[in-house]
Scaffold this motif. Structure first.
Motif, short mmCIF file in Angstrom:
data_model
loop_
_atom_site.label_atom_id
_atom_site.label_comp_id
_atom_site.label_asym_id
_atom_site.label_seq_id
_atom_site.Cartn_x
_atom_site.Cartn_y
_atom_site.Cartn_z
N GLY A 258 0.75 -1.12 -0.01
CA GLY A 258 -0.10 0.02 0.05
C GLY A 258 0.88 1.15 0.09
N ASP A 259 2.21 1.09 -0.11
CA ASP A 259 3.01 2.46 -0.28
C ASP A 259 2.62 3.31 -1.68
OD1 ASP A 259 4.89 4.18 -0.11
OD2 ASP A 259 6.61 2.95 -0.84
N PRO A 260 2.27 4.38 -1.25
CA PRO A 260 1.91 5.43 -2.26
C PRO A 260 2.76 5.54 -3.32
CG PRO A 260 1.42 6.31 -0.20
CD PRO A 260 2.26 5.24 0.18
N GLY A 261 3.79 5.17 -3.10
CA GLY A 261 4.98 5.22 -4.24
C GLY A 261 4.90 4.23 -5.22
N ARG A 262 4.49 3.26 -5.01
CA ARG A 262 4.41 1.86 -5.60
C ARG A 262 3.44 1.77 -6.69
NH1 ARG A 262 8.03 -2.30 -4.00
NH2 ARG A 262 8.39 -2.14 -1.86
N GLU A 263 3.79 1.37 -7.71
CA GLU A 263 2.88 1.15 -9.02
C GLU A 263 1.77 0.38 -8.80
OE1 GLU A 263 2.34 2.04 -13.01
OE2 GLU A 263 3.85 2.75 -11.80
N ILE A 264 1.70 -0.55 -7.84
CA ILE A 264 0.83 -1.48 -7.51
C ILE A 264 -0.36 -0.82 -7.16
CG2 ILE A 264 1.72 -2.24 -5.60
CD1 ILE A 264 0.70 -5.30 -6.32
N MET A 265 0.08 0.37 -6.30
CA MET A 265 -0.94 1.07 -5.49
C MET A 265 -2.30 1.46 -6.32
SD MET A 265 -1.78 2.18 -2.62
CE MET A 265 -2.74 3.35 -1.86
N LYS A 266 -1.88 1.59 -7.77
CA LYS A 266 -2.71 2.53 -8.84
C LYS A 266 -3.96 1.51 -9.05
CE LYS A 266 0.91 5.31 -10.44
NZ LYS A 266 1.64 5.57 -11.57
N PHE A 267 -3.86 0.38 -8.71
CA PHE A 267 -5.03 -0.67 -9.04
C PHE A 267 -5.95 -0.98 -7.85
CE2 PHE A 267 -1.42 -1.33 -11.99
CZ PHE A 267 -2.11 -1.16 -13.16
N SER A 268 -7.41 -1.44 -8.25
CA SER A 268 -8.30 -1.11 -7.31
C SER A 268 -8.23 -2.68 -6.41
CB SER A 268 -9.59 -1.08 -7.92
OG SER A 268 -9.71 -2.28 -8.86
N VAL A 269 -8.14 -3.67 -7.00
CA VAL A 269 -8.05 -4.92 -6.23
C VAL A 269 -6.87 -5.76 -6.30
CG1 VAL A 269 -9.37 -7.12 -5.80
CG2 VAL A 269 -10.44 -5.15 -6.54
N ALA A 270 -6.23 -6.25 -5.47
CA ALA A 270 -5.34 -7.29 -5.19
C ALA A 270 -5.63 -8.44 -4.19
CB ALA A 270 -3.85 -6.68 -4.96
N ASP A 271 -5.46 -9.54 -4.95
CA ASP A 271 -5.73 -10.73 -3.80
C ASP A 271 -4.42 -11.30 -3.53
OD1 ASP A 271 -8.62 -10.71 -4.06
OD2 ASP A 271 -8.19 -11.89 -6.12
N VAL A 272 -4.03 -11.20 -2.15
CA VAL A 272 -2.73 -11.69 -1.81
C VAL A 272 -3.03 -12.97 -0.85
CG1 VAL A 272 -0.76 -10.94 -0.30
CG2 VAL A 272 -2.02 -9.12 -1.61
N VAL A 273 -1.99 -14.12 -1.16
CA VAL A 273 -1.99 -15.49 -0.45
C VAL A 273 -0.69 -15.28 0.21
CG1 VAL A 273 -2.40 -17.65 -0.35
CG2 VAL A 273 -3.75 -16.08 -2.29
N LEU A 274 -0.74 -15.67 1.79
CA LEU A 274 0.67 -15.64 2.25
C LEU A 274 0.65 -17.08 2.89
CD1 LEU A 274 0.26 -12.36 4.43
CD2 LEU A 274 1.53 -12.78 2.41
N ASP A 275 1.70 -17.81 2.64
CA ASP A 275 1.82 -19.17 3.15
C ASP A 275 3.21 -19.52 3.96
OD1 ASP A 275 1.32 -21.67 3.23
OD2 ASP A 275 1.68 -22.32 1.31
N HIS A 276 3.12 -20.56 4.78
CA HIS A 276 4.56 -20.90 5.29
C HIS A 276 4.49 -22.29 5.12
CE1 HIS A 276 3.66 -22.83 9.22
NE2 HIS A 276 2.42 -22.03 9.23
#
Length: 109
Positions: A25-43
Protein backbone atom coordinates in the motif's frame (compact mmCIF):
# COMPACT_ATOMS: atom_id res chain seq x y z
CA UNK A 1 -6.63 -0.02 -3.18
CA UNK A 2 -8.64 -2.96 -1.90
CA UNK A 3 -6.32 -5.72 -0.70
CA UNK A 4 -7.83 -9.14 -0.02
CA UNK A 5 -5.46 -11.22 2.12
CA UNK A 6 -5.75 -14.97 2.64
CA UNK A 7 -3.52 -17.11 4.86
CA UNK A 8 -2.78 -20.76 4.17
CA UNK A 9 -1.64 -23.19 6.86
CA UNK A 10 -1.90 -20.45 9.43
CA UNK A 11 -4.56 -19.16 11.77
CA UNK A 12 -4.02 -15.68 10.36
CA UNK A 13 -1.52 -13.65 12.27
CA UNK A 14 -2.26 -9.93 12.15
CA UNK A 15 1.48 -9.21 11.84
CA UNK A 16 1.56 -10.91 8.40
CA UNK A 17 -1.38 -8.87 7.21
CA UNK A 18 0.12 -5.65 8.59
CA UNK A 19 3.41 -6.31 6.77
CA UNK A 20 1.56 -7.06 3.54
CA UNK A 21 -0.63 -3.97 3.70
CA UNK A 22 2.29 -1.69 4.53
CA UNK A 23 4.50 -3.05 1.73
CA UNK A 24 1.85 -3.15 -1.04
CA UNK A 25 0.00 0.00 0.00
CA UNK A 26 2.97 2.37 -0.22
CA UNK A 27 1.76 5.36 -2.31
CA UNK A 28 5.02 5.37 -4.29
CA UNK A 29 4.47 1.84 -5.56
CA UNK A 30 3.07 1.22 -9.03
CA UNK A 31 0.83 -1.54 -7.67
CA UNK A 32 -1.06 1.03 -5.56
CA UNK A 33 -2.81 2.40 -8.67
CA UNK A 34 -5.04 -0.66 -9.12
CA UNK A 35 -8.26 -1.29 -7.29
CA UNK A 36 -8.09 -4.95 -6.20
CA UNK A 37 -5.21 -7.26 -5.32
CA UNK A 38 -5.64 -10.80 -4.01
CA UNK A 39 -2.75 -11.74 -1.74
CA UNK A 40 -2.05 -15.24 -0.43
CA UNK A 41 0.46 -15.72 2.40
CA UNK A 42 1.76 -19.19 3.19
CA UNK A 43 4.46 -20.99 5.15
CA UNK A 44 5.92 -24.45 4.71
CA UNK A 45 8.03 -26.69 6.90
CA UNK A 46 8.48 -27.20 10.61
CA UNK A 47 12.21 -26.75 11.13
CA UNK A 48 13.26 -24.92 7.98
CA UNK A 49 10.30 -22.57 7.56
CA UNK A 50 9.87 -20.95 4.15
CA UNK A 51 7.37 -18.13 3.72
CA UNK A 52 5.72 -17.48 0.39
CA UNK A 53 3.64 -14.60 -0.88
CA UNK A 54 1.64 -14.48 -4.08
CA UNK A 55 -0.39 -11.69 -5.59
CA UNK A 56 -3.05 -11.85 -8.30
CA UNK A 57 -3.84 -8.52 -9.90
CA UNK A 58 -6.46 -7.88 -12.60
CA UNK A 59 -5.33 -5.38 -15.23
CA UNK A 60 -7.45 -4.52 -18.29
CA UNK A 61 -8.94 -7.99 -18.59
CA UNK A 62 -5.61 -9.70 -17.87
CA UNK A 63 -4.67 -11.41 -14.63
CA UNK A 64 -1.09 -10.80 -13.52
CA UNK A 65 0.34 -13.33 -11.08
CA UNK A 66 3.57 -13.36 -9.08
CA UNK A 67 4.83 -15.69 -6.34
CA UNK A 68 8.04 -15.52 -4.31
CA UNK A 69 9.45 -17.55 -1.42
CA UNK A 70 12.06 -16.70 1.24
CA UNK A 71 12.94 -17.18 4.93
CA UNK A 72 11.10 -13.98 6.00
CA UNK A 73 7.50 -12.97 5.25
CA UNK A 74 8.46 -9.32 4.77
CA UNK A 75 11.16 -10.23 2.27
CA UNK A 76 8.73 -12.49 0.38
CA UNK A 77 6.19 -9.68 0.13
CA UNK A 78 8.86 -7.21 -1.07
CA UNK A 79 10.10 -9.67 -3.70
CA UNK A 80 6.62 -10.45 -5.01
CA UNK A 81 5.72 -6.74 -5.21
CA UNK A 82 8.93 -5.98 -7.14
CA UNK A 83 8.22 -8.87 -9.49
CA UNK A 84 4.67 -7.65 -10.07
CA UNK A 85 5.86 -4.09 -10.68
CA UNK A 86 8.16 -5.42 -13.44
CA UNK A 87 5.21 -7.27 -14.98
CA UNK A 88 3.06 -4.12 -14.78
CA UNK A 89 5.72 -2.04 -16.50
CA UNK A 90 6.14 -4.63 -19.27
CA UNK A 91 2.35 -4.93 -19.65
CA UNK A 92 1.91 -1.15 -19.80
CA UNK A 93 4.77 -0.70 -22.28
CA UNK A 94 3.52 -3.44 -24.61
CA UNK A 95 -0.05 -2.12 -24.58
CA UNK A 96 0.89 1.52 -25.17
CA UNK A 97 3.16 0.43 -28.04
CA UNK A 98 0.42 -1.70 -29.64
CA UNK A 99 -2.19 1.05 -29.16
CA UNK A 100 0.14 3.61 -30.75
CA UNK A 101 0.79 1.27 -33.68
CA UNK A 102 -2.92 0.73 -34.24
CA UNK A 103 -3.63 4.46 -34.17
CA UNK A 104 -5.54 4.45 -30.91
CA UNK A 105 -3.07 6.92 -29.46
CA UNK A 106 -2.08 9.94 -31.51
CA UNK A 107 1.69 10.40 -31.65
CA UNK A 108 2.93 13.89 -32.45
CA UNK A 109 6.51 14.73 -33.39
Amino acid sequence: MNIQIANRHEIGHRSYQTVCRSRTGDPGREIMKFSVADVVLDHEGHTNIQYSAEINLKVRGTMLHAKETSEDIGKSVDLVVKSLEKQLKKHRDSHTASEAASGAIAVFF
